[in-house]
Design a protein around this motif. Structure first.
Motif, PDB file in Angstrom:
ATOM      1  N   MET A   2       0.836  -1.221   0.000  1.00  0.00           N
ATOM      2  CA  MET A   2       0.000   0.000   0.000  1.00  0.00           C
ATOM      3  C   MET A   2       0.863   1.260   0.000  1.00  0.00           C
ATOM      4  O   MET A   2       1.890   1.301   0.659  1.00  0.00           O
ATOM      5  N   PHE A   3       0.458   2.208  -0.747  1.00  0.00           N
ATOM      6  CA  PHE A   3       1.182   3.494  -0.786  1.00  0.00           C
ATOM      7  C   PHE A   3       0.907   4.299   0.475  1.00  0.00           C
ATOM      8  O   PHE A   3       0.069   3.926   1.303  1.00  0.00           O
ATOM      9  N   THR A   4       1.633   5.365   0.623  1.00  0.00           N
ATOM     10  CA  THR A   4       1.455   6.219   1.806  1.00  0.00           C
ATOM     11  C   THR A   4       0.858   7.566   1.394  1.00  0.00           C
ATOM     12  O   THR A   4       0.855   7.927   0.213  1.00  0.00           O
ATOM     13  N   PHE A   5       0.403   8.298   2.408  1.00  0.00           N
ATOM     14  CA  PHE A   5      -0.165   9.617   2.120  1.00  0.00           C
ATOM     15  C   PHE A   5       0.910  10.567   1.616  1.00  0.00           C
ATOM     16  O   PHE A   5       0.627  11.452   0.802  1.00  0.00           O
ATOM     17  N   ASP A   6       2.147  10.361   2.113  1.00  0.00           N
ATOM     18  CA  ASP A   6       3.238  11.205   1.634  1.00  0.00           C
ATOM     19  C   ASP A   6       3.451  11.008   0.138  1.00  0.00           C
ATOM     20  O   ASP A   6       3.662  11.973  -0.604  1.00  0.00           O
ATOM     21  N   GLN A   7       3.369   9.752  -0.283  1.00  0.00           N
ATOM     22  CA  GLN A   7       3.532   9.489  -1.711  1.00  0.00           C
ATOM     23  C   GLN A   7       2.420  10.160  -2.507  1.00  0.00           C
ATOM     24  O   GLN A   7       2.670  10.734  -3.568  1.00  0.00           O
ATOM     25  N   LEU A   8       1.208  10.089  -1.997  1.00  0.00           N
ATOM     26  CA  LEU A   8       0.091  10.736  -2.690  1.00  0.00           C
ATOM     27  C   LEU A   8       0.329  12.242  -2.788  1.00  0.00           C
ATOM     28  O   LEU A   8       0.157  12.846  -3.850  1.00  0.00           O
ATOM     29  N   ALA A   9       0.715  12.832  -1.650  1.00  0.00           N
ATOM     30  CA  ALA A   9       0.946  14.280  -1.641  1.00  0.00           C
ATOM     31  C   ALA A   9       2.057  14.627  -2.627  1.00  0.00           C
ATOM     32  O   ALA A   9       1.960  15.624  -3.362  1.00  0.00           O
ATOM     33  N   GLY A  10       3.096  13.786  -2.650  1.00  0.00           N
ATOM     34  CA  GLY A  10       4.184  14.015  -3.584  1.00  0.00           C
ATOM     35  C   GLY A  10       3.694  13.955  -5.024  1.00  0.00           C
ATOM     36  O   GLY A  10       3.993  14.840  -5.829  1.00  0.00           O
ATOM     37  N   PHE A  11       2.907  12.940  -5.303  1.00  0.00           N
ATOM     38  CA  PHE A  11       2.400  12.785  -6.669  1.00  0.00           C
ATOM     39  C   PHE A  11       1.521  13.970  -7.068  1.00  0.00           C
ATOM     40  O   PHE A  11       1.629  14.509  -8.173  1.00  0.00           O
ATOM     41  N   ILE A  12       0.670  14.391  -6.148  1.00  0.00           N
ATOM     42  CA  ILE A  12      -0.209  15.517  -6.452  1.00  0.00           C
ATOM     43  C   ILE A  12       0.617  16.765  -6.760  1.00  0.00           C
ATOM     44  O   ILE A  12       0.341  17.491  -7.726  1.00  0.00           O
ATOM     45  N   ALA A  13       1.639  16.983  -5.939  1.00  0.00           N
ATOM     46  CA  ALA A  13       2.471  18.166  -6.142  1.00  0.00           C
ATOM     47  C   ALA A  13       3.156  18.116  -7.513  1.00  0.00           C
ATOM     48  O   ALA A  13       3.124  19.098  -8.264  1.00  0.00           O
ATOM     49  N   VAL A  14       3.732  16.967  -7.840  1.00  0.00           N
ATOM     50  CA  VAL A  14       4.408  16.859  -9.125  1.00  0.00           C
ATOM     51  C   VAL A  14       3.406  16.994 -10.261  1.00  0.00           C
ATOM     52  O   VAL A  14       3.671  17.672 -11.270  1.00  0.00           O
ATOM     53  N   ALA A  15       2.245  16.390 -10.108  1.00  0.00           N
ATOM     54  CA  ALA A  15       1.234  16.434 -11.159  1.00  0.00           C
ATOM     55  C   ALA A  15       0.778  17.868 -11.385  1.00  0.00           C
ATOM     56  O   ALA A  15       0.440  18.250 -12.504  1.00  0.00           O
ATOM     57  N   GLU A  16       0.766  18.637 -10.325  1.00  0.00           N
ATOM     58  CA  GLU A  16       0.309  20.018 -10.478  1.00  0.00           C
ATOM     59  C   GLU A  16       1.413  20.921 -11.020  1.00  0.00           C
ATOM     60  O   GLU A  16       1.151  21.805 -11.832  1.00  0.00           O
ATOM     61  N   GLU A  17       2.656  20.682 -10.552  1.00  0.00           N
ATOM     62  CA  GLU A  17       3.756  21.536 -11.000  1.00  0.00           C
ATOM     63  C   GLU A  17       4.322  21.061 -12.336  1.00  0.00           C
ATOM     64  O   GLU A  17       4.893  21.843 -13.091  1.00  0.00           O
ATOM     65  N   LEU A  18       4.174  19.756 -12.566  1.00  0.00           N
ATOM     66  CA  LEU A  18       4.809  19.122 -13.726  1.00  0.00           C
ATOM     67  C   LEU A  18       6.301  19.422 -13.741  1.00  0.00           C
ATOM     68  O   LEU A  18       6.899  19.669 -14.806  1.00  0.00           O
ATOM     69  N   HIS A  19       6.873  19.380 -12.541  1.00  0.00           N
ATOM     70  CA  HIS A  19       8.294  19.701 -12.397  1.00  0.00           C
ATOM     71  C   HIS A  19       8.751  19.194 -11.032  1.00  0.00           C
ATOM     72  O   HIS A  19       8.227  19.641 -10.001  1.00  0.00           O
ATOM     73  N   PHE A  20       9.679  18.257 -11.017  1.00  0.00           N
ATOM     74  CA  PHE A  20      10.084  17.631  -9.754  1.00  0.00           C
ATOM     75  C   PHE A  20      10.723  18.632  -8.802  1.00  0.00           C
ATOM     76  O   PHE A  20      10.439  18.610  -7.593  1.00  0.00           O
ATOM     77  N   GLY A  21      11.583  19.496  -9.331  1.00  0.00           N
ATOM     78  CA  GLY A  21      12.278  20.442  -8.460  1.00  0.00           C
ATOM     79  C   GLY A  21      11.310  21.372  -7.744  1.00  0.00           C
ATOM     80  O   GLY A  21      11.345  21.490  -6.510  1.00  0.00           O
ATOM     81  N   ARG A  22      10.419  22.001  -8.493  1.00  0.00           N
ATOM     82  CA  ARG A  22       9.458  22.928  -7.881  1.00  0.00           C
ATOM     83  C   ARG A  22       8.526  22.189  -6.926  1.00  0.00           C
ATOM     84  O   ARG A  22       8.202  22.684  -5.850  1.00  0.00           O
ATOM     85  N   ALA A  23       8.101  20.999  -7.335  1.00  0.00           N
ATOM     86  CA  ALA A  23       7.221  20.213  -6.462  1.00  0.00           C
ATOM     87  C   ALA A  23       7.928  19.924  -5.146  1.00  0.00           C
ATOM     88  O   ALA A  23       7.338  20.049  -4.067  1.00  0.00           O
TER      89      ALA A  23
END
Lengths: 294, 294
Positions: free
Chosen positions: A1-22
């Motif tokens: 099972m994934f974690t909430f941190d992973q979800l938050a990370g994914f959401i951030a990257v998906a929104e920024e479309l940029h790993f550094g800014r996320a």
DNA sequence: ATCATTTGATACCCGGAAGGCATCATGTTT
DNA sequence: AAACATGATGCCTTCCGGGTATCAAATGAT
């Protein structure tokens, strides 16, 4: 099972479309974020992001998963809030039992009052006779009862809501209605009487027995519900002693006669609850009511 | 933020009401589980479990949180599945809620129809009562519902699927089954009635209250699922008003009697969806259905 | 063509969190 | 009163996740 941190990370990257800014947004550095997303993708079993070494894009699976991830995060943030609200008694469910008779008098105003004190609490109403309310309060199926004595004051706490007098229900046009004076025990001597159930409506039964020497011969029915009694009276099966609020029932072909002054004992209706309070909404209600009474 | 492990731990303890057994179920030992729950309670900010050194019980906040936790876990388990489905080339997922009653009648044909219109979309079915469907549609956990009125037509759009009449479920061999005529309200006068929940199954509740003069006296249970009602009838706990499709349930020891013509109001089943459509598969479905209807 | 730049991935290290075992504390049962 | 049941605590070890440094690949400017 994934974690909430992973979800938050994914959401951030998906929104920024940029790993550094996320990563910046998440107050972390980029490398662990990259690994987080990789791990998430491995767990989900699908590529969520397309890395093209120059820009990041969402795959269609990623778009769908973004939806779910947002939903999960929102739900996860809301859950503790609702739990705390319930623990503090500000919302939740209050299960209230009431007797048929109280339903026609005090229940309406009482509900209004409850709505004022605990507006976010759902009220779950159940019509039950006193005995059922007591057992409901014991098992915890009920939080608050509107019932009549007697009950064990060791286990139950209570507050007197009101007293009312007993009246006699007679079929419309019955000879007794023509009497110019109040009714006395003597008047029932030969009248068929619809009696309260000694088990289910003990309070009324005891009261009536106390009021007049019963002539068992004349007891034609024993019932537990006031409404049923009045209906039987309307059907001409006999007379009945009922609390004054029964006059509000609006049953046809019944008249209600006052009892001789002094003889007409008063009956009580109590709000009562288990002393071992488990429902925070009830605790809050009682606390606020205390304040209101002082 | 809490973790999914903590949620799973809490759910296990809430279901077992015993730390040792719950730990066993989770393939771990009891001590870390205890600390997990403590930590979760700290994060949530409310006591979820009452430990009484002999038994464990849920607080009301815990009950509410258990609900949320289950939803979170369910959502978390489904999310990767949908993502994988889409990644594997299928064009999406349509999540459909249905009531138990509709499951035995319209659901089959409807699924066939859907397969014709959107063959490449996976259908994810969940059995839910109307109230749960509405909240699912609001939060986006559900795309399409098969439910009964009332619902807010501001937020939901709908399409009437069909009407059916109400029948009375009675235990097999009950005296009423011997009646040569249709049933009338009078016939229930003294029969215990298994009633619909006024909150969870509002539609049926209102309908039954409308059909027969309130005789709360005889209500022995209030339940929300048609299947539960029929099972209770089978167990001889009383009678119940159910939609005609309940006859398809195939429960033993129950008979279904038609209501007196004219009295037996009809109930409706609607397909409904949130007006704010986010799922492209649903948009396509509705567009193609419009075509079909014109 | 080469080299600087951008950006995500990898290597390696460290601290903290989570699990296991042993034990305690407390209430129940015999 | 002693044995038992059950959740909490203390302590140890392991492992996961984050940080820093660095690599790898692609772009684009000179």
């Amino acid at each position: 099972m994934f974690t909430f941190d992973q979800l938050a990370g994914f959401i951030a990257v998906a929104e920024e479309l940029h790993f550094g800014r996320a990563a910046e947004r998440l107050n972390m550095t980029q490398p662990p974020l990259s690994r987080q997303i990789q791990k998430l993708e491995k767990i989900v079993g699908a590529e969520l992001l397309e890395r093209d070494n120059r820009k990041v894009t969402l795959t269609s699976a990623g778009e769908a998963f973004l939806d779910e991830a947002r939903r999960l995060m929102a739900l996860a943030e809301r859950a503790p809030v609702t739990a705390r609200r319930i623990a503090s008694g500000r919302s939740g469910v209050l299960r209230v039992g009431f007797t048929a008779a109280s339903g026609f008098s005090i229940l309406g105003p009482l509900l209004g009052e409850l709505a004022g004190i605990i507006p976010d609490v759902d009220i779950d109403l159940q019509e039950l006779v006193t005995g059922e309310q007591l057992s409901g309060l014991l098992t915890g199926e009920l939080d608050l009862g509107l019932a009549r004595p007697p009950f064990d004051s060791e286990t139950f706490d209570s507050h007197l809501l009101y007293r009312e007098s007993m009246v006699v229900a007679v079929p419309a046009g019955h000879p007794l209605t023509l009497l110019a004076r109040d009714i006395t025990a003597e008047d029932f001597k030969d009248e068929p009487l619809i009696m309260h159930s000694p088990t289910q409506a003990r309070y009324f039964y005891d009261l009536v027995v106390r009021m007049l020497p019963i002539r068992h011969a004349n007891v034609v029915h024993t019932v537990s519900q006031i409404l049923t009694m009045v209906s039987l009276v309307a059907a001409g099966r006999g007379l009945a002693f009922v609390p004054h609020s029964a006059t509000l029932l609006g049953i046809k072909d019944v008249e209600f006669l006052p009892l001789e002054a002094g003889r007409g004992e008063e009956v009580e209706l109590h709000a009562l609850w288990n002393r071992r309070i488990t429902n925070p909404a009830l605790a809050r209600l009682l606390r606020d009511l205390e304040f209101a009474m002082e």
